[in-house]
Write an enzyme that holds these catalytic residues in place. Structure first.
Site, short mmCIF file in Angstrom:
data_model
loop_
_atom_site.label_atom_id
_atom_site.label_comp_id
_atom_site.label_asym_id
_atom_site.label_seq_id
_atom_site.Cartn_x
_atom_site.Cartn_y
_atom_site.Cartn_z
N TRP A 1 129.25 74.27 61.62
CA TRP A 1 129.98 73.00 61.71
C TRP A 1 131.41 73.30 62.15
O TRP A 1 131.93 74.39 61.97
CB TRP A 1 129.97 72.27 60.37
CG TRP A 1 130.63 73.03 59.23
CD1 TRP A 1 130.02 73.82 58.31
CD2 TRP A 1 132.03 73.03 58.90
NE1 TRP A 1 130.95 74.34 57.43
CE2 TRP A 1 132.18 73.87 57.76
CE3 TRP A 1 133.16 72.43 59.44
CZ2 TRP A 1 133.43 74.11 57.16
CZ3 TRP A 1 134.41 72.67 58.86
CH2 TRP A 1 134.53 73.49 57.72
N GLU B 1 143.80 77.49 51.58
CA GLU B 1 142.96 77.84 52.73
C GLU B 1 143.80 78.18 53.95
O GLU B 1 143.45 79.05 54.75
CB GLU B 1 142.01 76.68 53.05
CG GLU B 1 141.00 76.34 51.96
CD GLU B 1 139.85 77.35 51.88
OE1 GLU B 1 139.84 78.32 52.66
OE2 GLU B 1 138.97 77.16 51.02
N GLU C 1 136.22 81.11 57.58
CA GLU C 1 137.18 80.54 56.64
C GLU C 1 138.26 79.72 57.36
O GLU C 1 138.78 78.75 56.81
CB GLU C 1 137.86 81.66 55.84
CG GLU C 1 136.96 82.35 54.82
CD GLU C 1 136.82 81.55 53.54
OE1 GLU C 1 137.68 80.69 53.27
OE2 GLU C 1 135.85 81.77 52.80
N HIS D 1 138.13 75.91 57.30
CA HIS D 1 138.35 75.15 56.07
C HIS D 1 139.74 74.53 56.03
O HIS D 1 139.90 73.33 55.77
CB HIS D 1 138.16 76.07 54.85
CG HIS D 1 136.81 76.69 54.78
ND1 HIS D 1 136.49 77.68 53.87
CD2 HIS D 1 135.68 76.48 55.50
CE1 HIS D 1 135.23 78.04 54.03
NE2 HIS D 1 134.72 77.33 55.03
N GLU E 1 135.52 83.88 45.55
CA GLU E 1 134.70 82.98 46.36
C GLU E 1 133.88 82.04 45.48
O GLU E 1 133.69 80.87 45.82
CB GLU E 1 133.77 83.78 47.28
CG GLU E 1 134.49 84.61 48.35
CD GLU E 1 135.03 83.75 49.49
OE1 GLU E 1 134.98 82.51 49.41
OE2 GLU E 1 135.50 84.34 50.47
N THR F 1 136.27 79.43 44.13
CA THR F 1 136.61 78.51 45.21
C THR F 1 135.48 77.50 45.45
O THR F 1 135.74 76.31 45.65
CB THR F 1 136.86 79.30 46.50
OG1 THR F 1 137.90 80.24 46.29
CG2 THR F 1 137.26 78.36 47.64
N ASP G 1 129.97 76.80 52.30
CA ASP G 1 130.43 78.01 52.98
C ASP G 1 130.87 79.05 51.96
O ASP G 1 130.54 80.24 52.06
CB ASP G 1 131.61 77.69 53.90
CG ASP G 1 131.19 77.42 55.33
OD1 ASP G 1 129.98 77.34 55.59
OD2 ASP G 1 132.09 77.26 56.19
N GLU G 2 131.67 78.60 50.98
CA GLU G 2 132.21 79.54 49.99
C GLU G 2 131.08 80.17 49.18
O GLU G 2 131.14 81.35 48.81
CB GLU G 2 133.20 78.82 49.07
CG GLU G 2 134.37 78.16 49.77
CD GLU G 2 135.35 79.14 50.38
OE1 GLU G 2 135.10 80.36 50.35
OE2 GLU G 2 136.39 78.69 50.91
N HIS H 1 129.60 82.93 51.24
CA HIS H 1 130.47 84.10 51.24
C HIS H 1 130.44 84.81 49.89
O HIS H 1 130.50 86.04 49.83
CB HIS H 1 131.91 83.67 51.58
CG HIS H 1 132.05 83.10 52.96
ND1 HIS H 1 133.14 82.36 53.36
CD2 HIS H 1 131.22 83.17 54.04
CE1 HIS H 1 132.98 82.00 54.62
NE2 HIS H 1 131.82 82.48 55.05
#
Length: 395
Positions: free
Chosen positions: A95, A138, A176, A179, A229, A232, A261-262, A265
């Site tokens: 995305w 971020e 990252e 974000h 992570e 977050t 996403d976090e 990760h």
């Protein structure tokens, strides 16, 4: 295989009550250690961090010789290519911020913008304080990439190294980067925050640097990022939940997408650490105990806006008050990672390893006791303060 890294780092005991209370990504950097008065004066000039503001944590890792790491991580390279690099997504499959924002090139841009701003009208200021805190953290990505590139094994010597560790570091940073871009543009379009003050805070934070006590130690890096992570992801997930409650489904989707996403990760760093626990349980247990004693500090620990010497403290009070992160979630995170790494079941340990294991395995019970005496009431009753980010209104 080289001998176990069981003689490091040297640490002194810290009071339990201060060493395990979390500080909510998003919120992590201690000030750089100074060797001369002139360097300290220069840093204050650049960042304008008040002497009354955040202090550095003096418990600093002593990294073992580089050669102790090389053999272990070299043996993991094939495993990392098969198990870690697939957790990065190709850019064409990712995305992008524009997927969630009004399209300025379309005829309907102004209508889309009005709808976005209309949805934000009923969202309280305190929520935007937390969202700004998330975005600022971020946006300090340059500091984080600099930190991973300064870590042994992950260091990218040429800028295009083909080791799985360097490939991961570049790919992680690239993912990252989206974000902060997305949250920044959303906040700008919302019209709810003072963007100049927000941008000023970002500049201060990046200038302040990042020192989370890991020296250049890749064991400490994998442990630290596993916690960071996951924390977050929890924070972005809870801001998504609150946005939905306030009626902004689009903002909820934004925060939820970043949280996903976090989590991905987190899986990567947790896998790295898990493999290291298999190969060197003594070294990793001692590293984990060190990080728990030192405390996991998050990236915005030194945030400053030019006015509030205690901005980070005030932000974390709002974070707790509106239910974005608390001690119970920190305990659950610790239990989750200890279970993933099978910390309690590790055997064949040295005396230092057993000591570290005993300490770490006792933390959940200590946190439970803290929950019983935690100053929840005091946090809820903490006075509201003015935030420059919301035009000096109180939150």
């Amino acid at each position: 295989m080289s001998q176990s890294l069981n003689k490091w780092p040297t640490f002194s005991a810290q009071p339990i009550a201060t060493s395990i209370i979390p500080s909510p990504k998003f919120f992590m950097c201690s000030a750089l250690p100074f060797s001369t008065k002139e360097v300290e004066i220069l840093r204050k000039t650049l960042t304008n961090i008040s002497p009354q503001g955040p202090k550095r944590n003096d418990l600093v890792a002593q990294a073992p010789p580089k050669e102790n790491f090389d053999e272990i991580f070299k043996s993991m390279e094939g495993w990392a290519r098969d198990n870690i690099l697939p957790l990065l997504k190709p850019a064409k499959e990712c995305w992008q911020p524009q997927d969630f924002l009004p399209d300025a090139s379309s005829d309907g841009f102004h209508d889309q913008l009005r709808q976005l701003q209309e949805r934000t009208k009923e969202i309280p200021d305190e929520y935007f304080v937390v969202l700004v805190g998330n975005m600022i953290t971020e946006e300090a990505l340059p500091s984080y990439h600099s930190r991973i590139n300064g870590t042994e094994i992950f260091h990218d010597k040429t800028g295009v190294d083909d080791t799985p560790w360097a490939i991961w570091a570049r790919g992680w940073s690239a993912e990252e980067n989206r974000h902060g871009d997305l949250l920044n543009r959303y906040l700008y379009l919302s019209g709810r925050v003072d963007m100049k003050q927000v941008e000023t805070t970002i500049q201060y934070l990046i200038a302040a640097g990042m020192d989370v006590g890991i020296a250049n130690n890749p064991y400490l890096w994998t442990i630290y990022t596993s916690f960071q992570e996951r924390q977050t992801a929890i924070i972005h997930g809870n801001t998504a939940r609150l946005a939905k409650q306030h009626g902004d489904v689009n903002l909820a989707q934004i925060c939820g997408t970043i949280a996903a996403d976090e989590k991905r990760h987190e899986r990567a760093y947790t896998k790295m650490a898990g493999k290291l626990f298999e190969l060197d349980p003594n070294g990793m247990l001692i590293a984990l105990a060190y990080m728990m004693r030192r405390r996991i500090e998050m990236p915005s620990h030194l945030m400053y806006d030019g006015f509030d010497d205690h901005l980070y403290k005030h932000l974390t009070q709002v974070v707790t008050r509106i239910g974005v992160y608390n001690l119970s979630e920190h305990k659950a995170m610790l239990k989750h990672l200890m279970s993933k790494w099978k910390v309690e079941k590790l055997t064949g340990l040295s005396s230092e390893g057993r000591e570290a294991q005993d300490y770490v395995c006792g933390l959940v019970q200590r946190i439970t006791r803290l929950e019983e005496i935690a100053p929840t009431k005091a946090t809820k009753e903490a006075p509201t303060v003015s935030f420059s980010w919301i035009f000096n209104r109180k939150a």
